[in-house]
Design a protein around this motif. Sequence first.
Motif, short mmCIF file in Angstrom:
data_model
loop_
_atom_site.label_atom_id
_atom_site.label_comp_id
_atom_site.label_asym_id
_atom_site.label_seq_id
_atom_site.Cartn_x
_atom_site.Cartn_y
_atom_site.Cartn_z
N GLY A 43 0.82 -1.20 0.00
CA GLY A 43 0.00 0.00 0.00
C GLY A 43 0.85 1.25 0.00
O GLY A 43 0.57 2.23 -0.71
N THR B 92 2.12 2.19 -3.45
CA THR B 92 1.19 2.93 -4.31
C THR B 92 1.14 4.40 -3.89
O THR B 92 1.07 5.28 -4.75
N ARG B 93 1.18 4.66 -2.59
CA ARG B 93 1.19 6.05 -2.11
C ARG B 93 2.46 6.76 -2.58
O ARG B 93 2.41 7.90 -3.05
N LEU C 1 -0.03 2.10 -10.61
CA LEU C 1 -0.85 1.28 -9.72
C LEU C 1 -1.01 -0.15 -10.23
O LEU C 1 -0.83 -1.11 -9.48
N ASN D 240 -10.01 -0.46 -6.69
CA ASN D 240 -9.18 0.45 -5.91
C ASN D 240 -9.93 1.74 -5.65
O ASN D 240 -11.07 1.89 -6.07
N SER D 241 -9.26 2.67 -4.98
CA SER D 241 -9.93 3.90 -4.60
C SER D 241 -10.47 4.68 -5.80
O SER D 241 -11.44 5.41 -5.68
N LEU E 194 -5.77 -1.29 -1.39
CA LEU E 194 -5.66 -0.49 -2.60
C LEU E 194 -5.52 -1.34 -3.85
O LEU E 194 -5.61 -0.84 -4.96
N CYS E 195 -5.25 -2.63 -3.66
CA CYS E 195 -4.99 -3.53 -4.79
C CYS E 195 -5.85 -4.77 -4.68
O CYS E 195 -5.37 -5.84 -4.31
N THR F 38 -3.43 -5.88 -0.52
CA THR F 38 -3.63 -4.63 0.21
C THR F 38 -4.95 -4.03 -0.27
O THR F 38 -5.34 -4.27 -1.42
N CYS G 88 0.29 -3.33 -8.15
CA CYS G 88 -0.72 -4.27 -7.66
C CYS G 88 -0.55 -5.65 -8.28
O CYS G 88 -0.74 -6.66 -7.59
N LEU H 75 -4.40 9.91 -4.10
CA LEU H 75 -4.71 8.52 -4.43
C LEU H 75 -6.16 8.30 -4.84
O LEU H 75 -6.47 7.26 -5.41
N SER H 76 -7.02 9.27 -4.58
CA SER H 76 -8.41 9.06 -4.96
C SER H 76 -8.57 8.96 -6.48
O SER H 76 -9.57 8.45 -6.96
#
Length: 170
Positions: free
Chosen positions: A105, A108-109, A127, A161-162, A143-144, A141, A131, A120-121
């Motif tokens: 995670g 990705t951030r 990504l 994801n987000s 996010l993935c 995670t 992922c 990240l939104s």
Amino acid sequence: GAMNEGFADYFAASLLNEHRHGFFRSGPEGSDYRDLENDRRYPDDYYTGALDFGGVHLNASIFSGTLWDIRQALEPEVTDEIIVRAFELNATNSLDGIHFSSFCGDLTRADDIAYGDANLSNGSPHLTSICSACERHGIITPLCRVCTSDEPDNDGDGWLNSCDFCPSVP
């Protein structure tokens, strides 16, 4: 433990530009080298026995393999930058509280901070590559998450994801 060894293995391999390096007497499948091109997965291949200090080197290959897969998908310099930025996100934390999934995670951030807009939104530039590598090694995670047929993949990248929960911009 395993993450520290995984980082050490990754950066040694990255510096040498070689996925196989080092001596490891009890390597997986009897190998003498640490090989970052592997298909080891968490939790299936996660060792918890008494050998190898509880599996610190064996388990490192799950994590270092993930990082190496990201490096294969992206440019080496880009991957190294993302990993270093993810370290910076945890500069005040002990690695003891960080696990495979939380660091994926963080990758990705860090990617979004280094190469995106730090929001990240709306996703991060790499990504899908990050992922894919994490999932390949069984590291999940929030996010993935791969989309299932009944979940929305609003951004069309194949991952839940987000980005999938953001309102569409006309």
